[in-house]
Design a protein around this motif. Structure first.
Motif, PDB file in Angstrom:
ATOM      1  N   VAL A   1       0.828  -1.201   0.000  1.00  0.00           N
ATOM      2  CA  VAL A   1       0.000   0.000   0.000  1.00  0.00           C
ATOM      3  C   VAL A   1       0.866   1.256   0.000  1.00  0.00           C
ATOM      4  N   MET A   2       0.506   2.200  -0.837  1.00  0.00           N
ATOM      5  CA  MET A   2       1.056   3.556  -0.737  1.00  0.00           C
ATOM      6  C   MET A   2       0.034   4.408  -0.008  1.00  0.00           C
ATOM      7  N   ILE A   3       0.456   5.014   1.088  1.00  0.00           N
ATOM      8  CA  ILE A   3      -0.436   5.863   1.876  1.00  0.00           C
ATOM      9  C   ILE A   3       0.031   7.311   1.752  1.00  0.00           C
ATOM     10  N   LEU A   4      -0.844   8.154   1.214  1.00  0.00           N
ATOM     11  CA  LEU A   4      -0.535   9.570   1.045  1.00  0.00           C
ATOM     12  C   LEU A   4      -1.219  10.357   2.152  1.00  0.00           C
ATOM     13  N   VAL A   5      -0.435  11.111   2.895  1.00  0.00           N
ATOM     14  CA  VAL A   5      -0.938  11.868   4.036  1.00  0.00           C
ATOM     15  C   VAL A   5      -0.692  13.354   3.807  1.00  0.00           C
TER      16      VAL A   5
ATOM     17  N   ARG B   1       0.696  10.193 -10.869  1.00  0.00           N
ATOM     18  CA  ARG B   1       0.794  10.300 -12.331  1.00  0.00           C
ATOM     19  C   ARG B   1       2.093   9.669 -12.831  1.00  0.00           C
ATOM     20  N   LYS B   2       3.143   9.730 -12.003  1.00  0.00           N
ATOM     21  CA  LYS B   2       4.456   9.233 -12.425  1.00  0.00           C
ATOM     22  C   LYS B   2       4.799   7.865 -11.838  1.00  0.00           C
ATOM     23  N   ALA B   3       4.054   7.406 -10.831  1.00  0.00           N
ATOM     24  CA  ALA B   3       4.439   6.203 -10.083  1.00  0.00           C
ATOM     25  C   ALA B   3       4.357   4.946 -10.945  1.00  0.00           C
ATOM     26  N   ASP B   4       5.232   3.986 -10.643  1.00  0.00           N
ATOM     27  CA  ASP B   4       5.133   2.646 -11.215  1.00  0.00           C
ATOM     28  C   ASP B   4       4.094   1.897 -10.398  1.00  0.00           C
ATOM     29  N   LEU B   5       2.876   1.872 -10.876  1.00  0.00           N
ATOM     30  CA  LEU B   5       1.771   1.314 -10.102  1.00  0.00           C
ATOM     31  C   LEU B   5       1.857  -0.199  -9.965  1.00  0.00           C
ATOM     32  N   ARG B   6       2.775  -0.838 -10.687  1.00  0.00           N
ATOM     33  CA  ARG B   6       2.954  -2.275 -10.509  1.00  0.00           C
ATOM     34  C   ARG B   6       3.518  -2.596  -9.127  1.00  0.00           C
ATOM     35  N   GLN B   7       4.083  -1.600  -8.468  1.00  0.00           N
ATOM     36  CA  GLN B   7       4.638  -1.802  -7.125  1.00  0.00           C
ATOM     37  C   GLN B   7       3.573  -1.756  -6.043  1.00  0.00           C
ATOM     38  N   TRP B   8       2.344  -1.336  -6.394  1.00  0.00           N
ATOM     39  CA  TRP B   8       1.340  -1.088  -5.367  1.00  0.00           C
ATOM     40  C   TRP B   8       0.056  -1.854  -5.665  1.00  0.00           C
ATOM     41  N   ASP B   9      -0.522  -2.398  -4.607  1.00  0.00           N
ATOM     42  CA  ASP B   9      -1.803  -3.079  -4.727  1.00  0.00           C
ATOM     43  C   ASP B   9      -2.963  -2.158  -4.356  1.00  0.00           C
ATOM     44  N   ALA B  10      -2.657  -1.036  -3.725  1.00  0.00           N
ATOM     45  CA  ALA B  10      -3.700  -0.079  -3.356  1.00  0.00           C
ATOM     46  C   ALA B  10      -3.062   1.272  -3.080  1.00  0.00           C
ATOM     47  N   LEU B  11      -3.832   2.326  -3.323  1.00  0.00           N
ATOM     48  CA  LEU B  11      -3.452   3.692  -2.963  1.00  0.00           C
ATOM     49  C   LEU B  11      -4.437   4.170  -1.912  1.00  0.00           C
ATOM     50  N   VAL B  12      -3.902   4.641  -0.784  1.00  0.00           N
ATOM     51  CA  VAL B  12      -4.755   5.034   0.340  1.00  0.00           C
ATOM     52  C   VAL B  12      -4.485   6.489   0.683  1.00  0.00           C
ATOM     53  N   ILE B  13      -5.549   7.237   0.906  1.00  0.00           N
ATOM     54  CA  ILE B  13      -5.447   8.664   1.206  1.00  0.00           C
ATOM     55  C   ILE B  13      -5.820   8.896   2.654  1.00  0.00           C
ATOM     56  N   MET B  14      -4.926   9.522   3.401  1.00  0.00           N
ATOM     57  CA  MET B  14      -5.193   9.912   4.784  1.00  0.00           C
ATOM     58  C   MET B  14      -5.265  11.434   4.802  1.00  0.00           C
ATOM     59  N   SER B  15      -6.477  11.944   4.617  1.00  0.00           N
ATOM     60  CA  SER B  15      -6.652  13.392   4.482  1.00  0.00           C
ATOM     61  C   SER B  15      -8.140  13.661   4.376  1.00  0.00           C
ATOM     62  N   GLY B  16      -8.471  14.853   3.878  1.00  0.00           N
ATOM     63  CA  GLY B  16      -9.848  15.141   3.531  1.00  0.00           C
ATOM     64  C   GLY B  16     -10.125  14.666   2.118  1.00  0.00           C
TER      65      GLY B  16
ATOM     66  N   LEU C   1      -8.606   2.081  -4.362  1.00  0.00           N
ATOM     67  CA  LEU C   1      -8.412   3.317  -3.616  1.00  0.00           C
ATOM     68  C   LEU C   1      -9.016   3.172  -2.223  1.00  0.00           C
ATOM     69  N   GLY C   2      -8.268   3.598  -1.225  1.00  0.00           N
ATOM     70  CA  GLY C   2      -8.770   3.576   0.139  1.00  0.00           C
ATOM     71  C   GLY C   2      -8.801   4.972   0.715  1.00  0.00           C
ATOM     72  N   ILE C   3      -9.683   5.189   1.690  1.00  0.00           N
ATOM     73  CA  ILE C   3      -9.813   6.507   2.310  1.00  0.00           C
ATOM     74  C   ILE C   3      -9.759   6.359   3.820  1.00  0.00           C
ATOM     75  N   LEU C   4      -8.938   7.183   4.452  1.00  0.00           N
ATOM     76  CA  LEU C   4      -8.848   7.272   5.907  1.00  0.00           C
ATOM     77  C   LEU C   4      -9.140   8.717   6.282  1.00  0.00           C
ATOM     78  N   PRO C   5     -10.147   8.992   7.086  1.00  0.00           N
ATOM     79  CA  PRO C   5     -10.549  10.379   7.350  1.00  0.00           C
ATOM     80  C   PRO C   5      -9.509  11.139   8.167  1.00  0.00           C
ATOM     81  N   GLY C   6      -8.978  12.194   7.569  1.00  0.00           N
ATOM     82  CA  GLY C   6      -8.009  13.028   8.266  1.00  0.00           C
ATOM     83  C   GLY C   6      -8.259  14.500   8.026  1.00  0.00           C
TER      84      GLY C   6
END
Length: 565
Positions: free
Chosen positions: A155-159, A203-218, A243-248
């Motif tokens: 997982v890539m988690i963007l905060v 936009r630039k990431a090699d998405l083959r490295q990730w099984d999910a993208l998760v957002i920790m934000s609004g 895509l995953g969402i974590l409320p922040g």
């Protein structure tokens, strides 16, 4: 000595069913306390062994389990091994009514023999079996088709550390990080540094490295991520990344919607975060609709939540000054805007879901022939120059751009039905852009199958495609993430301030449609066009301010994938 099970390794599944397992173990703190433990495909049952006839028994539902791990104790002289299972069942809230997910761990000591490695292998056998069984027993909503995130899930988690009250990173480390460890979910944490940073990353990431993208934000950061994915040359594969969402943040509309879709009791603040973290660890994936939005400048955006003009958009943007107080900023903004209630002039048209819709008051059928559809192309992308210093807020009050691409039709329409074929590729291997088959050019009249609203004085226009507009605003009680609908609300001029306030207060419980307000209109649509006449105003997409002027939108059912339950 503890007694282990004699059955074969339960990790070997037959027809998707985990074999039963039984063992006797001691308490981790007191060797004199012993338990009989049994595992079935649906539950872990723990019973204390004692001479008294009424032995206490606790049953843990594996639907509530996110993981289990085996390990050696900290004392090297201890020949025993341990396994701990982690559960998040619904339990009664402290000091309040209702239930919410709360963390419970169950730990056992394995000391079958004097060989530490033998004991560790037995602990690992149990941990593996519990993990396998818990994967099969994920909470699922009836009638919804799910897939599962590949395991182990990378997982890539963007905060966004500035979202909400600036506590997103602390909330992650205090609540989510431990859950991911318990669930054995490896992740990479990306802390955004400036507006559109997340957009550039995906936009630039090699998405083959990730099984999910998760957002920790609004919701704003997810808006960036979705548009970043849709700007890629391989967008048709990229947008399938779960895509995953974590409320922040302060609004957390999608997080509240995902929680609602799981049929869980209402939750707010940290309870909502725990619920979304639990669903992330479970890894069930469903479909999510996206809406393609065209602006007058031919810019094209992709939206997952809402398009707003008037009162709602004004409150969203004007309440930015109260961001430091968290979610209550919207209440403060609402009260301020009510004090100086505005009326907005404009034209509204939409394509109803029904072929022969009942016309709302003040509406007419368009009486002109349908034009030849024109499909505006995607616009040129923003440069990816990094800004070294983080801004105090990532909230965007600027236009968002997308990429240029040629069009080959990949979507067919019949009346108001949408059927999307698998995107094709051009001879150079690049994917063609998604076509909005229901939308004419903004400079062309709408087709005769659309409904045109005669009324030109509005208090608000809101198109929403999730159940919640904020944590405490249950805007569309019957909505689902993949219902293929734009839920269109508009309020006409003449409504009093108290009546408008009553509508928003009723929306907290999803009761606003039952208020009988004559100024409120609700329609289920597939596409819409809004043309503001008032020279000044605010239009927002997913809570982000965009170019003011004519705008139109179309739903694309199930285009994205969402981690939900």
């Amino acid at each position: 000595m503890e007694r282990g099970a004699s059955e074969p390794d339960p990790s070997r599944q037959r027809n998707g069913v985990v074999a039963a397992l039984y063992g006797e173990f001691t308490d981790t703190l007191n060797d004199r306390v012993r338990y009989s433990v049994s595992l079935t495909e649906s539950a872990l049952t723990v019973q204390r062994i004692s001479s008294s006839p009424g032995r206490s028994k606790v049953v843990f539902n594996l639907t509530d389990c996110i993981g289990c791990r085996a390990y050696r104790g900290p004392d090297s002289a201890d020949v025993g091994a341990y396994f701990t299972a982690y559960f998040y069942p619904f339990k009664r809230r402290w000091m309040s009514a209702g239930v919410a997910r709360q963390r419970v761990e169950q730990c056992f000591r394995v000391a079958l023999v004097q060989d530490p490695l033998t004991n560790l292998r037995e602990a690992e056998r149990w941990a593996h079996a519990i993990r396998d069984a818990s994967v099969l027993q994920a909470p699922r909503r009836d009638g919804v088709a799910y897939t599962e995130v590949r395991r182990p899930c990378r997982v890539m988690i963007l905060v966004n550390p500035h979202s909400g009250r600036g506590q997103a990173l602390q909330l992650f480390t205090g609540h989510v990080q431990g859950m991911l460890t318990e669930a054995a979910v490896p992740y990479t944490l990306v802390i955004t540094e400036h507006q559109n940073h997340a957009r550039e990353v995906v936009r630039k990431a090699d998405l083959r490295q990730w099984d999910a993208l998760v957002i920790m934000s609004g919701d704003g950061l997810l808006f960036e991520v979705i548009n970043g994915l849709m700007e890629r040359e391989d967008w048709q594969e990229a947008i399938q990344t779960p895509l995953g969402i974590l409320p922040g943040g302060s609004g957390n509309a999608l997080a509240a919607s995902v929680h609602h879709y799981s049929q869980s009791p209402p939750a707010w603040n940290e309870e909502l975060l725990l619920s979304c973290g639990f669903m992330l660890c479970k890894g069930l994936v469903g479909s999510m609709d996206l809406v393609s939005i065209h602006l007058a400048s031919r810019q094209r955006l992709f939206s997952f939540l809402s398009l707003a003009w008037g009162f709602v958009a004004d409150v969203d943007i004007e309440s930015e000054k109260y961001r430091h107080v968290g979610a209550i900023r919207f209440l403060m903004g609402t009260l301020v805007r009510l004090a100086t209630l505005r009326v907005y002039q404009g034209r509204l048209a939409y394509l109803p879901v029904k072929e022969a819709p009942k016309l709302p008051k003040g509406s007419i059928k368009a009486n002109h022939p349908p034009p030849t559809p024109q499909h505006p192309s995607l616009c040129s992308s923003l440069s990816c120059r990094l800004i070294p210093n983080p801004s105090p807020s990532h909230k965007s009050h600027h236009n968002h751009n997308s990429t240029n691409s040629n069009h080959n039709t990949i979507t067919k329409s019949s009346n108001n039905a949408i059927t999307t074929k698998r995107p094709e590729t051009q001879s150079d291997g690049k994917a063609v852009a998604l076509v909005d088959s229901l939308l004419p050019g903004l400079d062309q009249p709408v087709p005769e199958s659309w409904t045109v609203v005669r009324e030109e004085d509005f208090v608000l226009v809101l198109a929403i495609y999730q159940s919640h507009l904020a944590e405490d605003l249950w805007t569309v009680p019957g909505a689902m993430a993949d219902d293929g609908l734009i839920h269109l609300f508009y309020v006409t001029a003449g409504i009093s301030r108290p009546a408008l306030l009553r509508l928003f207060l009723a929306m907290e419980k999803g009761a606003h449609l039952a208020c009988g307000c004559p100024h409120l209109v609700y329609e289920k649509v597939k596409a819409l066009r809004l043309e503001p006449i008032s020279p000044q105003g605010v239009i927002t997409v997913d809570g982000e301010m965009v170019e003011y002027g004519p705008v139109q939108a179309q739903i694309h059912p199930g285009l994205a994938r969402l981690i939900c339950g």
